[in-house]
Design a protein around this motif. Sequence first.
Motif, PDB file in Angstrom:
ATOM      1  N   ALA A  41      81.808 153.407  46.510  1.00  0.00           N
ATOM      2  CA  ALA A  41      80.711 152.543  45.928  1.00  0.00           C
ATOM      3  C   ALA A  41      79.837 151.883  46.929  1.00  0.00           C
ATOM      4  O   ALA A  41      78.611 152.207  46.816  1.00  0.00           O
ATOM      5  CB  ALA A  41      81.245 151.767  44.822  1.00  0.00           C
ATOM      6  N   GLN A  42      80.642 151.739  48.038  1.00  0.00           N
ATOM      7  CA  GLN A  42      79.904 151.150  49.163  1.00  0.00           C
ATOM      8  C   GLN A  42      78.849 152.029  49.888  1.00  0.00           C
ATOM      9  O   GLN A  42      77.729 151.702  50.150  1.00  0.00           O
ATOM     10  CB  GLN A  42      80.861 150.281  50.088  1.00  0.00           C
ATOM     11  N   SER A  43      79.299 153.362  49.992  1.00  0.00           N
ATOM     12  CA  SER A  43      78.549 154.300  50.795  1.00  0.00           C
ATOM     13  C   SER A  43      77.188 154.492  49.687  1.00  0.00           C
ATOM     14  O   SER A  43      76.014 154.750  50.253  1.00  0.00           O
ATOM     15  CB  SER A  43      79.125 155.550  51.133  1.00  0.00           C
ATOM     16  N   ILE A  44      77.475 154.574  48.283  1.00  0.00           N
ATOM     17  CA  ILE A  44      76.459 154.826  47.442  1.00  0.00           C
ATOM     18  C   ILE A  44      75.400 153.622  47.607  1.00  0.00           C
ATOM     19  O   ILE A  44      73.988 153.698  47.634  1.00  0.00           O
ATOM     20  CB  ILE A  44      76.836 154.894  45.927  1.00  0.00           C
ATOM     21  N   ILE A  45      75.832 152.301  47.619  1.00  0.00           N
ATOM     22  CA  ILE A  45      74.954 151.075  47.641  1.00  0.00           C
ATOM     23  C   ILE A  45      74.242 151.438  49.104  1.00  0.00           C
ATOM     24  O   ILE A  45      73.346 150.966  49.273  1.00  0.00           O
ATOM     25  CB  ILE A  45      75.985 149.709  47.869  1.00  0.00           C
ATOM     26  N   ASP A  46      74.823 151.549  50.157  1.00  0.00           N
ATOM     27  CA  ASP A  46      74.179 151.774  51.412  1.00  0.00           C
ATOM     28  C   ASP A  46      73.280 152.935  51.642  1.00  0.00           C
ATOM     29  O   ASP A  46      72.175 152.299  52.122  1.00  0.00           O
ATOM     30  CB  ASP A  46      75.185 152.375  52.472  1.00  0.00           C
ATOM     31  N   ILE A  47      73.219 153.901  50.836  1.00  0.00           N
ATOM     32  CA  ILE A  47      72.276 155.058  50.750  1.00  0.00           C
ATOM     33  C   ILE A  47      70.989 154.504  50.010  1.00  0.00           C
ATOM     34  O   ILE A  47      70.016 154.681  50.507  1.00  0.00           O
ATOM     35  CB  ILE A  47      72.756 156.246  50.343  1.00  0.00           C
ATOM     36  N   ILE A  48      71.409 153.851  48.892  1.00  0.00           N
ATOM     37  CA  ILE A  48      70.381 153.183  47.958  1.00  0.00           C
ATOM     38  C   ILE A  48      69.338 152.161  48.756  1.00  0.00           C
ATOM     39  O   ILE A  48      68.254 151.973  48.873  1.00  0.00           O
ATOM     40  CB  ILE A  48      70.792 152.748  46.659  1.00  0.00           C
ATOM     41  N   THR A  49      70.173 151.325  49.626  1.00  0.00           N
ATOM     42  CA  THR A  49      69.571 150.377  50.295  1.00  0.00           C
ATOM     43  C   THR A  49      69.010 151.099  51.248  1.00  0.00           C
ATOM     44  O   THR A  49      67.769 150.466  51.746  1.00  0.00           O
ATOM     45  CB  THR A  49      70.651 149.415  50.950  1.00  0.00           C
ATOM     46  N   LYS A  50      69.212 152.186  51.845  1.00  0.00           N
ATOM     47  CA  LYS A  50      68.534 152.757  52.962  1.00  0.00           C
ATOM     48  C   LYS A  50      67.256 153.255  52.269  1.00  0.00           C
ATOM     49  O   LYS A  50      65.917 153.202  52.970  1.00  0.00           O
ATOM     50  CB  LYS A  50      69.291 153.869  53.405  1.00  0.00           C
ATOM     51  N   ILE A  51      67.236 153.940  51.059  1.00  0.00           N
ATOM     52  CA  ILE A  51      66.020 154.439  50.345  1.00  0.00           C
ATOM     53  C   ILE A  51      65.072 153.308  50.195  1.00  0.00           C
ATOM     54  O   ILE A  51      63.886 153.285  50.438  1.00  0.00           O
ATOM     55  CB  ILE A  51      66.559 155.198  49.081  1.00  0.00           C
ATOM     56  N   LYS A  52      65.631 152.054  49.612  1.00  0.00           N
ATOM     57  CA  LYS A  52      64.785 150.764  49.492  1.00  0.00           C
ATOM     58  C   LYS A  52      63.953 150.496  50.758  1.00  0.00           C
ATOM     59  O   LYS A  52      62.766 150.216  50.763  1.00  0.00           O
ATOM     60  CB  LYS A  52      65.683 149.618  48.985  1.00  0.00           C
ATOM     61  N   TYR A  53      64.522 150.589  51.730  1.00  0.00           N
ATOM     62  CA  TYR A  53      64.072 150.276  53.233  1.00  0.00           C
ATOM     63  C   TYR A  53      63.069 151.495  53.592  1.00  0.00           C
ATOM     64  O   TYR A  53      62.135 151.117  53.978  1.00  0.00           O
ATOM     65  CB  TYR A  53      65.017 150.074  54.170  1.00  0.00           C
ATOM     66  N   GLN A  54      63.436 152.602  53.526  1.00  0.00           N
ATOM     67  CA  GLN A  54      62.776 153.535  53.778  1.00  0.00           C
ATOM     68  C   GLN A  54      61.462 154.050  52.785  1.00  0.00           C
ATOM     69  O   GLN A  54      60.381 154.497  53.306  1.00  0.00           O
ATOM     70  CB  GLN A  54      63.364 154.944  54.140  1.00  0.00           C
ATOM     71  N   LYS A  55      61.584 153.705  51.612  1.00  0.00           N
ATOM     72  CA  LYS A  55      60.576 154.055  50.710  1.00  0.00           C
ATOM     73  C   LYS A  55      60.204 152.940  49.883  1.00  0.00           C
ATOM     74  O   LYS A  55      60.304 152.789  48.511  1.00  0.00           O
ATOM     75  CB  LYS A  55      61.092 155.442  49.705  1.00  0.00           C
ATOM     76  N   PRO A  56      59.901 151.888  50.507  1.00  0.00           N
ATOM     77  CA  PRO A  56      59.656 150.466  49.356  1.00  0.00           C
ATOM     78  C   PRO A  56      58.548 150.745  48.299  1.00  0.00           C
ATOM     79  O   PRO A  56      58.627 150.053  47.517  1.00  0.00           O
ATOM     80  CB  PRO A  56      59.312 149.384  50.620  1.00  0.00           C
ATOM     81  N   GLN A  57      57.628 151.555  48.612  1.00  0.00           N
ATOM     82  CA  GLN A  57      56.676 151.850  47.509  1.00  0.00           C
ATOM     83  C   GLN A  57      57.123 152.292  46.327  1.00  0.00           C
ATOM     84  O   GLN A  57      56.399 152.194  45.264  1.00  0.00           O
ATOM     85  CB  GLN A  57      55.555 152.833  48.166  1.00  0.00           C
ATOM     86  N   TRP A  58      58.544 152.794  46.331  1.00  0.00           N
ATOM     87  CA  TRP A  58      59.177 153.337  45.190  1.00  0.00           C
ATOM     88  C   TRP A  58      59.525 152.172  44.159  1.00  0.00           C
ATOM     89  O   TRP A  58      60.163 152.476  42.906  1.00  0.00           O
ATOM     90  CB  TRP A  58      59.998 154.476  45.352  1.00  0.00           C
ATOM     91  N   PHE A  59      59.695 151.133  44.966  1.00  0.00           N
ATOM     92  CA  PHE A  59      60.735 150.119  44.242  1.00  0.00           C
ATOM     93  C   PHE A  59      59.599 148.865  43.663  1.00  0.00           C
ATOM     94  O   PHE A  59      58.644 148.537  44.280  1.00  0.00           O
ATOM     95  CB  PHE A  59      61.721 149.412  45.094  1.00  0.00           C
ATOM     96  N   LEU A  60      59.881 147.916  42.360  1.00  0.00           N
ATOM     97  CA  LEU A  60      59.135 147.136  41.973  1.00  0.00           C
ATOM     98  C   LEU A  60      59.087 146.120  42.844  1.00  0.00           C
ATOM     99  O   LEU A  60      60.039 145.651  43.523  1.00  0.00           O
ATOM    100  CB  LEU A  60      59.593 147.082  40.606  1.00  0.00           C
ATOM    101  N   SER A  61      57.753 145.355  43.190  1.00  0.00           N
ATOM    102  CA  SER A  61      57.786 144.323  44.138  1.00  0.00           C
ATOM    103  C   SER A  61      58.442 143.200  43.949  1.00  0.00           C
ATOM    104  O   SER A  61      58.855 142.280  44.565  1.00  0.00           O
ATOM    105  CB  SER A  61      56.305 143.903  44.518  1.00  0.00           C
ATOM    106  N   HIS A  62      58.651 142.943  42.513  1.00  0.00           N
ATOM    107  CA  HIS A  62      59.181 141.559  42.120  1.00  0.00           C
ATOM    108  C   HIS A  62      60.679 141.353  42.093  1.00  0.00           C
ATOM    109  O   HIS A  62      61.365 140.477  41.697  1.00  0.00           O
ATOM    110  CB  HIS A  62      58.883 141.408  40.626  1.00  0.00           C
ATOM    111  N   THR A  63      61.474 142.603  42.557  1.00  0.00           N
ATOM    112  CA  THR A  63      62.887 142.686  42.575  1.00  0.00           C
ATOM    113  C   THR A  63      63.326 141.911  43.859  1.00  0.00           C
ATOM    114  O   THR A  63      62.724 141.990  44.846  1.00  0.00           O
ATOM    115  CB  THR A  63      63.320 144.136  42.600  1.00  0.00           C
ATOM    116  N   THR A  64      64.447 141.411  43.817  1.00  0.00           N
ATOM    117  CA  THR A  64      65.235 140.992  45.246  1.00  0.00           C
ATOM    118  C   THR A  64      66.535 141.651  45.235  1.00  0.00           C
ATOM    119  O   THR A  64      66.985 142.266  44.569  1.00  0.00           O
ATOM    120  CB  THR A  64      65.649 139.507  44.824  1.00  0.00           C
ATOM    121  N   GLU A  65      66.866 141.468  46.538  1.00  0.00           N
ATOM    122  CA  GLU A  65      68.103 142.578  46.995  1.00  0.00           C
ATOM    123  C   GLU A  65      69.350 141.636  46.677  1.00  0.00           C
ATOM    124  O   GLU A  65      69.450 140.411  46.578  1.00  0.00           O
ATOM    125  CB  GLU A  65      67.967 142.826  48.694  1.00  0.00           C
TER     126      GLU A  65
END
Length: 109
Positions: free
Chosen positions: A85-109
């Motif tokens: 589960a942690q490796s999945i979270i790490d990869i999704i976090t990496k995607i959020k960092y590398q592709k911020p335009q894909w994520f809604l601006s009002h969300t928090t980490e």
Amino acid sequence: MSTAQKQNKQRAYSDSETSKNNFTLKYTNTIQDLVTEIQDLESEIIDMFEVAFHFAGLDPQYFEQALKYYTKIIEHQDEIDEYSAQSIIDIITKIKYQKPQWFLSHTTE
């Protein structure tokens, strides 16, 4: 060879063929069942990723791209010590960092 022996031999061959056909049919059904099970599991996994990306704040229109990007990251990793589960979270976090335009601006980490 007598007629009775020939008939017994033919019956044995016929029984053998029937048995082989039954085995083939059962084997084919088993493979089809496994394929169906794999497809069902694949669908469930995709649903789980959709939920994970939702809670990460992914704009739903980018889900397919995010899933492909996730797969690309996995394929390019040299080695994953433990797929967890942690490796999945790490990869999704990496995607959020590398592709911020894909994520809604009002969300928090």
